[in-house]
Motif scaffolding. Structure first.
Motif, PDB file in Angstrom:
ATOM      1  N   SER B 177       1.018  -1.328   0.082  1.00 19.54           N
ATOM      2  CA  SER B 177      -0.322   0.316   0.335  1.00 19.54           C
ATOM      3  C   SER B 177       0.698   1.467   0.059  1.00 19.54           C
ATOM      4  O   SER B 177       1.916   1.712   0.355  1.00 19.54           O
ATOM      5  N   SER B 178      -0.036   2.377  -0.439  1.00 12.51           N
ATOM      6  CA  SER B 178       1.055   3.716  -0.671  1.00 12.51           C
ATOM      7  C   SER B 178       0.604   4.924   0.349  1.00 12.51           C
ATOM      8  O   SER B 178       1.211   5.540   1.100  1.00 12.51           O
ATOM      9  N   HIS B 179       0.125   3.890   1.680  1.00 11.39           N
ATOM     10  CA  HIS B 179      -1.379   4.387   2.676  1.00 11.39           C
ATOM     11  C   HIS B 179      -0.301   4.356   4.174  1.00 11.39           C
ATOM     12  O   HIS B 179      -0.532   2.838   4.520  1.00 11.39           O
ATOM     13  N   LEU B 180       0.917   5.497   5.019  1.00  8.34           N
ATOM     14  CA  LEU B 180       1.309   4.406   6.139  1.00  8.34           C
ATOM     15  C   LEU B 180       0.969   5.486   7.679  1.00  8.34           C
ATOM     16  O   LEU B 180       0.820   6.470   6.476  1.00  8.34           O
ATOM     17  N   VAL B 181       0.496   4.321   8.192  1.00  4.07           N
ATOM     18  CA  VAL B 181       0.396   4.853   9.637  1.00  4.07           C
ATOM     19  C   VAL B 181       1.417   4.880  10.599  1.00  4.07           C
ATOM     20  O   VAL B 181       1.841   3.785  11.004  1.00  4.07           O
ATOM     21  N   VAL B 182       1.709   6.388  10.467  1.00  5.44           N
ATOM     22  CA  VAL B 182       3.169   6.398  11.656  1.00  5.44           C
ATOM     23  C   VAL B 182       2.276   6.416  12.968  1.00  5.44           C
ATOM     24  O   VAL B 182       1.252   7.533  12.724  1.00  5.44           O
ATOM     25  N   GLU B 183       2.417   5.718  14.204  1.00  6.16           N
ATOM     26  CA  GLU B 183       1.764   6.153  15.240  1.00  6.16           C
ATOM     27  C   GLU B 183       2.494   5.809  16.479  1.00  6.16           C
ATOM     28  O   GLU B 183       3.219   4.891  16.659  1.00  6.16           O
ATOM     29  N   ASP B 187       4.935   5.649  25.743  1.00  4.80           N
ATOM     30  CA  ASP B 187       5.531   4.369  26.666  1.00  4.80           C
ATOM     31  C   ASP B 187       7.171   3.438  25.775  1.00  4.80           C
ATOM     32  O   ASP B 187       6.975   2.907  26.009  1.00  4.80           O
ATOM     33  N   GLY B 188       7.361   5.238  24.802  1.00  4.65           N
ATOM     34  CA  GLY B 188       8.495   4.056  23.676  1.00  4.65           C
ATOM     35  C   GLY B 188       7.730   3.126  22.905  1.00  4.65           C
ATOM     36  O   GLY B 188       8.669   1.944  22.050  1.00  4.65           O
ATOM     37  N   GLU B 189       6.087   3.436  22.013  1.00  4.92           N
ATOM     38  CA  GLU B 189       6.078   2.003  21.461  1.00  4.92           C
ATOM     39  C   GLU B 189       5.910   3.376  20.278  1.00  4.92           C
ATOM     40  O   GLU B 189       5.630   3.922  19.775  1.00  4.92           O
ATOM     41  N   LEU B 190       6.199   2.230  18.933  1.00  7.01           N
ATOM     42  CA  LEU B 190       5.871   2.632  18.026  1.00  7.01           C
ATOM     43  C   LEU B 190       4.705   1.878  17.011  1.00  7.01           C
ATOM     44  O   LEU B 190       6.152   0.998  17.062  1.00  7.01           O
ATOM     45  N   ASN B 191       5.125   2.096  16.229  1.00  2.17           N
ATOM     46  CA  ASN B 191       4.006   1.449  14.861  1.00  2.17           C
ATOM     47  C   ASN B 191       4.144   1.775  13.602  1.00  2.17           C
ATOM     48  O   ASN B 191       3.651   2.919  13.306  1.00  2.17           O
ATOM     49  N   LEU B 192       4.215   0.577  12.167  1.00  3.96           N
ATOM     50  CA  LEU B 192       4.307   1.665  11.493  1.00  3.96           C
ATOM     51  C   LEU B 192       3.050   1.197  10.299  1.00  3.96           C
ATOM     52  O   LEU B 192       3.224  -1.127  11.207  1.00  3.96           O
ATOM     53  N   LYS B 193       1.738   0.667  10.566  1.00  3.64           N
ATOM     54  CA  LYS B 193       0.922  -0.222  10.348  1.00  3.64           C
ATOM     55  C   LYS B 193       0.356   0.324   8.457  1.00  3.64           C
ATOM     56  O   LYS B 193       0.490   1.461   7.872  1.00  3.64           O
ATOM     57  N   ILE B 194       0.107  -0.758   7.433  1.00  4.43           N
ATOM     58  CA  ILE B 194      -0.932  -0.560   5.999  1.00  4.43           C
ATOM     59  C   ILE B 194      -2.112  -1.117   6.315  1.00  4.43           C
ATOM     60  O   ILE B 194      -2.323  -2.367   7.194  1.00  4.43           O
ATOM     61  N   GLU B 195      -2.537  -0.824   5.464  1.00  8.50           N
ATOM     62  CA  GLU B 195      -4.028  -1.629   5.694  1.00  8.50           C
ATOM     63  C   GLU B 195      -4.663  -1.196   4.091  1.00  8.50           C
ATOM     64  O   GLU B 195      -4.396  -0.402   3.624  1.00  8.50           O
ATOM     65  N   THR B 196      -5.379  -2.630   4.198  1.00  9.66           N
ATOM     66  CA  THR B 196      -5.775  -2.542   2.337  1.00  9.66           C
ATOM     67  C   THR B 196      -6.894  -2.748   2.857  1.00  9.66           C
ATOM     68  O   THR B 196      -7.277  -3.937   4.202  1.00  9.66           O
ATOM     69  N   GLU B 197      -7.601  -4.090   1.524  1.00  7.68           N
ATOM     70  CA  GLU B 197      -9.151  -4.415   2.100  1.00  7.68           C
ATOM     71  C   GLU B 197      -8.815  -5.517   2.620  1.00  7.68           C
ATOM     72  O   GLU B 197      -9.076  -6.720   3.009  1.00  7.68           O
ATOM     73  N   LEU B 198      -7.502  -6.645   1.628  1.00  6.79           N
ATOM     74  CA  LEU B 198      -7.064  -7.986   2.423  1.00  6.79           C
ATOM     75  C   LEU B 198      -6.485  -7.778   2.992  1.00  6.79           C
ATOM     76  O   LEU B 198      -6.780  -8.583   4.392  1.00  6.79           O
ATOM     77  N   ASP B 233       2.182   9.518   2.697  1.00  9.61           N
ATOM     78  CA  ASP B 233       2.824   8.647   1.862  1.00  9.61           C
ATOM     79  C   ASP B 233       4.424   7.609   2.236  1.00  9.61           C
ATOM     80  O   ASP B 233       5.072   8.260   2.654  1.00  9.61           O
ATOM     81  N   ILE B 234       3.799   6.131   2.288  1.00  7.68           N
ATOM     82  CA  ILE B 234       4.879   5.875   2.624  1.00  7.68           C
ATOM     83  C   ILE B 234       5.839   5.999   1.316  1.00  7.68           C
ATOM     84  O   ILE B 234       7.576   6.018   2.185  1.00  7.68           O
ATOM     85  N   ARG B 235       6.429   6.519   0.285  1.00  8.76           N
ATOM     86  CA  ARG B 235       7.525   6.209  -1.314  1.00  8.76           C
ATOM     87  C   ARG B 235       8.001   7.446  -0.382  1.00  8.76           C
ATOM     88  O   ARG B 235       9.916   8.436  -0.152  1.00  8.76           O
ATOM     89  N   PHE B 275       9.973  16.619   7.208  1.00  5.18           N
ATOM     90  CA  PHE B 275       9.398  16.814   7.816  1.00  5.18           C
ATOM     91  C   PHE B 275       8.242  16.379   6.093  1.00  5.18           C
ATOM     92  O   PHE B 275       8.254  16.713   5.460  1.00  5.18           O
ATOM     93  N   ILE B 276       7.403  15.599   7.061  1.00  4.18           N
ATOM     94  CA  ILE B 276       6.731  15.085   6.026  1.00  4.18           C
ATOM     95  C   ILE B 276       5.071  15.537   6.504  1.00  4.18           C
ATOM     96  O   ILE B 276       4.462  14.876   7.807  1.00  4.18           O
ATOM     97  N   PRO B 277       4.318  15.984   5.472  1.00  3.55           N
ATOM     98  CA  PRO B 277       3.390  16.040   5.926  1.00  3.55           C
ATOM     99  C   PRO B 277       1.344  15.024   6.196  1.00  3.55           C
ATOM    100  O   PRO B 277       2.504  13.935   5.015  1.00  3.55           O
ATOM    101  N   ALA B 278       0.884  14.815   6.890  1.00  2.00           N
ATOM    102  CA  ALA B 278      -0.069  14.106   6.311  1.00  2.00           C
ATOM    103  C   ALA B 278      -1.232  14.204   5.828  1.00  2.00           C
ATOM    104  O   ALA B 278      -0.996  14.882   4.976  1.00  2.00           O
ATOM    105  N   LEU B 279      -1.271  12.593   4.799  1.00  2.00           N
ATOM    106  CA  LEU B 279      -2.242  12.750   3.360  1.00  2.00           C
ATOM    107  C   LEU B 279      -3.354  13.151   4.036  1.00  2.00           C
ATOM    108  O   LEU B 279      -4.204  13.376   4.700  1.00  2.00           O
ATOM    109  N   SER B 280      -4.021  14.309   3.486  1.00  2.00           N
ATOM    110  CA  SER B 280      -4.977  14.723   2.988  1.00  2.00           C
ATOM    111  C   SER B 280      -6.634  14.160   3.135  1.00  2.00           C
ATOM    112  O   SER B 280      -6.296  13.212   2.573  1.00  2.00           O
TER     113      SER B 280
END
Lengths: 415, 280
Positions: B177-183, B187-198, B233-235, B275-280
């Motif tokens: 996916s080209s859409h990545l969620v950084v959260e 507490d020192g935890e970082l997650n990188l998430k991608i979600e698609t239909e499948l 944007d993951i790229r 700086f990477i802006p959020a996807l609108s």
């Protein structure tokens, strides 16, 4: 007609020769003779020629013979091997040269003239044998007639130094300019681009003092421009030899020779150099004459002016990297230009064909593009037996000059 | 406007070359700002860059043995130049084993940054390689767009894991996916998430540590396990990670929920902000 056997390390040198010649063109001539096995390559626009000659003692075993054909008119014709291979066929065979050197015990190359095939066999340990059969095309090899000894400028340099200088240049730059004075040597980017591109290109230059050369003899201050890609070709080959690279050249327009002489192997790369042409090409005969005429013209036309399209005739430059020119154009070995600072040259280079047999019409390119042409090189067939039918129409034997070598078979003389 | 600088120390030269290579990977064209004590490589957040902006700063004293500059004017003693980053990094490639590097602003038919490298040679004569890199001088009126970006108060600030690991993870995710969620959370935890239909893929990094926040007031209200997230944007993230050839001395990431993610790296003494802006 050809049979030779090599060890693993010899096969590595052979493979490197093939790789370095692949930078010149897509085709390779295998030309065995009493002098040894020569690998030759000429590019399609006839502006670069490479030849690597392996002497008979280079091989573990070298056997060569010609076929003598009895003719009705009682003139026996000696048929040498006219073998032209596609690089695409032979280059993949000599990949991974380091592992080749380590793993093979023996490499055998022989021809089967009855079937127009070259057979390359690699013998590994444990009785494993790899055989390649390559069909070849019957084609008379070409040679370049170029006498290195008459060149006014001769340099000898360790390949490592030249390779370091080459790092400077980006691969997008096609040509480099070599400028020499009796005291130093400068390799710089050539300024072929038009005004528009100039503002984007990085101009690089590197000075090497004469002390860094093994031999440095400069007859006159010269600046010549030639193709970068082919220079890399001989540097590739220098990785497997231990001899320095010798550079022979004259004025712009006259070809430049790069050679490595490692006793058992000799490599020669002859490259055309750019020449400036202040006037339209006239006739084939002017080829030799124009050399002298233009030189004096040039000296008047010094750097100090922007050379624009208005003053020079134009030949459009084909952007195709392979430089395949569908049109025959005539070259004049023309004027020298003292290539000054980068801004001076607004020229658009061109590489043109050598041909004695035709006169071309040069096209006018509108705008500020200037004319520059590569000089011609004199070609002769390896054997004078017959005019071979070539693929290209320009394969005429250009009569080089008055040298008597031309009389019999136009052989390339290196002495 | 004048500028000339000289680097003679081998380690400084190599460091400068590495910085230049990194910039070349991050931005095709960038602005070089020269001021009396700093050099900055700037990419401002124009649409052409996809909203990404970069601010890289280095103290000239740490690199140059000689440094002279004369800016636009006495009050505005700065020089802003636009150049193709790759040209500089390629020119510096020759400086690997150089005796000295000189860089100066010249005008050879058009403005250039001339990089002159003095190489070691076996004999007495020196070998000098020169590169004239064409540049554009940026007019005074455009300088305001090229100032250091304001860093808004982040919701979460966290130290990054090993960048190479992050990069290999993100590289694989890019194919899905080209859409990545950084959260991340406090507490020192970082997650990188991608979600698609499948499919939904998440990579969890734990025990990263959080730097102390500047404003302590906000931290009292929040649950430390609460994740601040931003969709990017993951790229763009991949391009940033690809530029980091060497592991930084310090790396942290600030997340402003749904607005942007701000990376702040320190390569020895060179600071890089991306700086990477959020996807609108």
């Amino acid at each position: 007609m050809l049979k030779c056997v090599m060890t693993g390390s010899q096969a590595k040198v052979f493979g490197k020769a093939v790789q370095s010649l692949s930078r010149i063109s897509d085709q390779l001539w295998l030309d065995p003779s009493r002098k040894g096995l020569a690998l030759r390559s000429v590019n399609s626009s006839r502006s670069a020629y490479g030849c690597v000659l392996f002497s008979p003692v280079f091989f573990q075993h070298y056997q060569w013979s010609t076929l003598v054909k009895m003719n009705e008119n009682e003139h026996d014709t000696t048929l040498n091997l006219k073998c032209k291979l596609g690089m695409k066929s032979i280059l993949p065979i000599f990949r991974c040269l380091n592992s080749l050197e380590r793993n093979i015990e023996k490499c055998k190359i022989f021809t089967r003239s009855d079937k127009c095939k070259v057979v390359i066999q690699f013998f590994y340990r444990h009785g494993i044998k790899r055989t390649h059969n390559i069909c070849f095309e019957e084609s008379q090899p070409l040679q370049v007639i170029f006498d290195k000894n008459v060149c006014t400028n001769t340099l000898m340099i360790q390949p490592r130094l030249l390779a370091d200088a080459i790092v400077l240049f980006t691969s997008s730059q096609e040509e480099v300019t070599l400028a020499v004075t009796p005291l130093n040597f400068c390799l710089k980017s050539s300024n072929e681009e038009s005004m528009a591109d100039l503002s984007n290109a990085v101009y690089s230059e590197m000075f090497v003092g004469s002390d860094d050369f093994d031999f440095f003899q400069i007859g006159m201050n010269t600046e010549i421009t030639f193709c970068f890609k082919e220079l890399k070709g001989i540097l590739t080959f220098s990785e497997v030899t231990h001899a320095p690279i010798s550079i022979y050249f004259d004025f712009p327009g006259k070809p430049l020779a790069l050679s490595i002489d490692d006793m058992l192997v000799e490599a020669n790369f002859i490259l055309a150099t750019l020449a400036d042409e202040p006037s339209r090409a006239s006739s084939p005969q002017s080829l030799c004459l124009s050399q002298k005429r233009k030189r004096s013209d040039l000296i008047k036309k010094k750097a100090g002016k922007n050379v624009t399209g208005q003053t020079l005739e134009c030949i459009s430059r084909k952007a195709a990297p392979r430089r395949i020119y569908p049109k025959e154009t005539l070259t004049n070995i023309s004027a020298l230009e003292n290539c000054g600072s980068p801004g001076m040259k607004r020229a658009n280079g061109d590489i043109s064909e050598v041909s004695e047999s035709s006169v071309s019409n040069t096209e006018e390119v509108p705008g500020s593009r200037c004319l520059r042409k590569f000089s011609c090189m004199f070609f002769g067939a390896v054997s004078s037996d017959q005019q071979e039918h070539f693929n290209h129409p320009f394969d005429s034997l250009a009569r080089a000059s008055d040298s008597e070598e031309d009389m019999n078979n136009g052989r390339f003389s290196l002495s | 406007m004048k500028f000339r600088g000289k680097i003679v120390d081998g380690a400084c030269l190599n460091h400068f070359t590495r910085i230049s290579n990194m910039i070349a990977k991050l931005a095709k064209t960038c602005t070089l700002r020269i001021s009396p004590d700093k050099l900055n490589f700037i990419l401002c957040d124009k649409l052409a860059n996809g909203g990404v902006s970069m601010w890289c700063e280095l103290e000239q004293e740490n690199f140059f043995s000689e440094f002279q500059m004369e800016g636009f004017s006495a009050e505005n003693n700065e020089i802003y130049l636009e150049l193709t980053s790759e040209n500089l990094s390629r020119a510096l490639k020759t400086a690997q084993n150089a005796r000295a590097l000189k860089i100066k602003l010249t005008n050879k038919h058009f403005p250039c940054l001339t990089v002159s490298v003095e190489l070691f040679s076996m004999s007495s004569s020196t070998r000098i390689a020169t590169h004239d890199i064409p540049i554009k001088v940026i007019p005074r009126k455009l300088w305001k767009d090229l100032q250091e970006p304001m860093v808004p108060d982040p919701d979460v600030s966290i130290y990054l894991p090993v960048l190479k690991t992050m990069k290999s993870v993100v590289e694989k995710m890019k194919n899905i996916s080209s859409h990545l969620v950084v959260e991340a959370n406090r507490d020192g935890e970082l997650n990188l998430k991608i979600e698609t239909e499948l499919v939904c893929v998440t990579t969890h990094f734990k025990d990263l540590g959080n730097p102390p926040l500047a404003s302590e007031s906000t931290s009292q209200d929040r649950n430390p396990e609460h994740m601040a997230e931003v969709h990017i944007d993951i790229r763009k993230l991949l391009q940033f990670l690809a530029g980091q050839q060497v592991n930084p001395t310090k790396a942290l990431c600030n997340i402003v929920t749904n607005k942007m993610v701000h990376f702040h790296l320190l390569h020895e003494d060179v600071s890089l902000q991306y700086f990477i802006p959020a996807l609108s």
